[in-house]
Design a protein around this motif. Structure first.
Motif, mmCIF file in Angstrom:
data_model
loop_
_atom_site.group_PDB
_atom_site.id
_atom_site.type_symbol
_atom_site.label_atom_id
_atom_site.label_comp_id
_atom_site.label_asym_id
_atom_site.label_seq_id
_atom_site.Cartn_x
_atom_site.Cartn_y
_atom_site.Cartn_z
ATOM 1 N N ASP A 232 -5.466 -7.552 -4.571
ATOM 2 C CA ASP A 232 -6.604 -8.073 -5.330
ATOM 3 C C ASP A 232 -7.394 -6.973 -6.035
ATOM 4 O O ASP A 232 -8.019 -7.223 -7.067
ATOM 5 C CB ASP A 232 -7.549 -8.839 -4.399
ATOM 6 N N LEU A 233 -7.375 -5.752 -5.470
ATOM 7 C CA LEU A 233 -8.259 -4.693 -5.962
ATOM 8 C C LEU A 233 -7.610 -3.708 -6.927
ATOM 9 O O LEU A 233 -8.298 -3.135 -7.771
ATOM 10 C CB LEU A 233 -8.820 -3.901 -4.775
ATOM 11 N N HIS A 234 -6.307 -3.493 -6.797
ATOM 12 C CA HIS A 234 -5.719 -2.358 -7.507
ATOM 13 C C HIS A 234 -5.732 -2.519 -9.022
ATOM 14 O O HIS A 234 -5.566 -1.528 -9.748
ATOM 15 C CB HIS A 234 -4.289 -2.086 -7.002
ATOM 16 N N SER A 235 -5.957 -3.750 -9.519
ATOM 17 C CA SER A 235 -6.061 -3.926 -10.970
ATOM 18 C C SER A 235 -7.395 -3.397 -11.499
ATOM 19 O O SER A 235 -7.522 -3.111 -12.697
ATOM 20 C CB SER A 235 -5.908 -5.406 -11.337
ATOM 21 N N LEU A 236 -8.403 -3.275 -10.611
ATOM 22 C CA LEU A 236 -9.706 -2.751 -11.024
ATOM 23 C C LEU A 236 -9.684 -1.230 -11.136
ATOM 24 O O LEU A 236 -10.208 -0.663 -12.092
ATOM 25 C CB LEU A 236 -10.785 -3.165 -10.017
ATOM 26 N N MET A 237 -9.085 -0.564 -10.149
ATOM 27 C CA MET A 237 -9.007 0.892 -10.127
ATOM 28 C C MET A 237 -8.055 1.318 -9.023
ATOM 29 O O MET A 237 -7.686 0.503 -8.166
ATOM 30 C CB MET A 237 -10.397 1.515 -9.903
ATOM 31 N N PRO A 238 -7.617 2.592 -9.008
ATOM 32 C CA PRO A 238 -6.705 3.050 -7.955
ATOM 33 C C PRO A 238 -7.298 2.859 -6.563
ATOM 34 O O PRO A 238 -8.477 3.110 -6.336
ATOM 35 C CB PRO A 238 -6.527 4.539 -8.286
ATOM 36 N N VAL A 239 -6.441 2.408 -5.623
ATOM 37 C CA VAL A 239 -6.871 2.118 -4.252
ATOM 38 C C VAL A 239 -6.151 3.038 -3.275
ATOM 39 O O VAL A 239 -4.915 3.167 -3.329
ATOM 40 C CB VAL A 239 -6.585 0.648 -3.873
ATOM 41 N N VAL A 240 -6.915 3.669 -2.392
ATOM 42 C CA VAL A 240 -6.371 4.432 -1.274
ATOM 43 C C VAL A 240 -6.574 3.601 -0.018
ATOM 44 O O VAL A 240 -7.702 3.190 0.275
ATOM 45 C CB VAL A 240 -7.063 5.805 -1.126
ATOM 46 N N ALA A 241 -5.511 3.322 0.722
ATOM 47 C CA ALA A 241 -5.578 2.462 1.899
ATOM 48 C C ALA A 241 -5.727 3.291 3.173
ATOM 49 O O ALA A 241 -5.021 4.283 3.353
ATOM 50 C CB ALA A 241 -4.328 1.597 1.990
ATOM 51 N N VAL A 242 -6.637 2.873 4.032
ATOM 52 C CA VAL A 242 -6.866 3.520 5.330
ATOM 53 C C VAL A 242 -6.827 2.456 6.409
ATOM 54 O O VAL A 242 -7.466 1.408 6.278
ATOM 55 C CB VAL A 242 -8.230 4.229 5.378
ATOM 56 N N GLY A 243 -6.103 2.756 7.500
ATOM 57 C CA GLY A 243 -6.072 1.832 8.626
ATOM 58 C C GLY A 243 -4.740 1.116 8.765
ATOM 59 O O GLY A 243 -4.207 0.587 7.784
ATOM 60 N N GLY A 244 -4.184 1.140 9.966
ATOM 61 C CA GLY A 244 -2.941 0.425 10.240
ATOM 62 C C GLY A 244 -1.695 1.094 9.713
ATOM 63 O O GLY A 244 -0.646 0.453 9.583
ATOM 64 N N ILE A 245 -1.767 2.395 9.410
ATOM 65 C CA ILE A 245 -0.604 3.120 8.882
ATOM 66 C C ILE A 245 0.038 3.892 10.034
ATOM 67 O O ILE A 245 -0.520 4.857 10.545
ATOM 68 C CB ILE A 245 -1.014 4.102 7.765
ATOM 69 N N HIS A 246 1.242 3.468 10.451
ATOM 70 C CA HIS A 246 1.908 4.077 11.604
ATOM 71 C C HIS A 246 3.323 4.585 11.295
ATOM 72 O O HIS A 246 3.846 5.403 12.043
ATOM 73 C CB HIS A 246 1.995 3.071 12.757
ATOM 74 N N CYS A 247 3.941 4.072 10.214
ATOM 75 C CA CYS A 247 5.324 4.446 9.934
ATOM 76 C C CYS A 247 5.624 4.213 8.457
ATOM 77 O O CYS A 247 4.756 3.757 7.697
ATOM 78 C CB CYS A 247 6.294 3.635 10.801
#
Length: 282
Positions: A232-247
């Motif tokens: 939903d957000l990446h069309s507005l501007m670049p998104v960096v995701a944090v949380g739930g990244i394990h592999c």
């Protein structure tokens, strides 16, 4: 011999309750101390492992905010707050690392502006981002002044800087109107290098993302961002995701949804440098 129940008096009830509360407090302090100890051990292990790379370089590169990254996977600020390892996380295969949250005067769990400037000078192959936020206490005006000073100084020391509006428990640190005011003040002072906005996933996320775009921020870092939210957000501007990244699968899930970069923290706290291995395994 006959026995009978003896009623427990009010004083005894109070004593039992107080002992239980005291016991709970001791357990909580022990758990917090254990968590801190494990975190420090994991960070020290990463620092030592960076002297001899333990994982191959990632074959996937990334470009975001006008910067090239050797890998889209980075280390979130919560793991290496004071930048002990910093750019040297690149030796473990990570494309970038963050330190912070930095405030003007710092504190036990956050570096001061002076400490962040020194940490930013340590060399290494990874990109370095610095997260900035206000000192605890004080007025909104004082918070704005402190954040503005940190952003202005650190923008030329790091590859990018990030203004954090995150509070405890996944909420905004300030109500929405004050958060928007702080956002606009931060945008006015950064003249060199990319400026990101770090915000929690919550009811005001859309308003803040739109305001960040209008204020010419270069991207947003979203705590707790799942694939649907990123889409939903990446069309507005670049998104960096944090949380739930394990592999690698988690990385691919967020990247396929539109994230330009992802950050990990908890696996490093648990497994130290060994946490890097699943990200590079095919």
């Amino acid at each position: 011999m006959l026995t009978r129940d003896v009623p427990v008096g009010e004083g005894q009830h109070h004593a039992v309750h107080s002992a239980a509360v005291l016991d709970d407090g001791r357990r909580a302090r022990f758990a917090a101390g254990l968590k801190t100890g494990v975190h420090r051990l994991a960070l020290t292990a990463c620092e030592l492992a960076c002297t001899v790379p333990v994982a191959p370089r990632s074959s996937s590169k990334a470009d975001a905010f006008g910067i090239s990254f050797t890998s889209p996977v980075g280390v979130a600020a919560g793991f290496d707050r004071f930048g002990r390892v910093g750019r040297r996380f690149g030796h473990l295969g990570f494309g970038f690392a963050e330190l912070g949250t930095v405030s003007l005067n710092g504190g036990p769990d956050r570096p001061s502006l002076a400490q962040a400037v020194l940490a930013a000078r340590r060399p290494g192959p990874a990109r370095l981002g610095i997260v900035v936020g206000p000192d605890d206490g004080g007025t909104l005006t004082q918070a704005m002044d402190g954040v503005a000073q940190c952003l202005e100084v650190l923008a030329s020391s790091a590859d990018y800087v990030s203004l954090s509006l995150c509070g405890k428990g996944g909420s905004l640190r300030w109500p929405l109107p004050q958060s928007l005011a702080l956002l606009r003040r931060g945008a006015r002072v950064v003249r060199a290098g990319p400026l990101l906005l770090k915000i929690p996933a919550g009811p005001h996320l859309g308003d803040l993302a739109e305001a960040a775009g209008a204020a010419c921020f270069d991207g947003i870092v979203v705590e707790g961002a799942d694939a649907a939210l990123i889409a939903d957000l990446h069309s507005l501007m670049p998104v960096v995701a944090v949380g739930g990244i394990h592999c690698r699968g988690d990385v691919r899930n967020r990247m396929d949804a539109g994230a330009c970069l992802v950050q990990c923290c908890r696996p490093l706290m648990r497994y130290g440098p060994l946490a890097a291995v699943p990200f590079w395994q095919q």
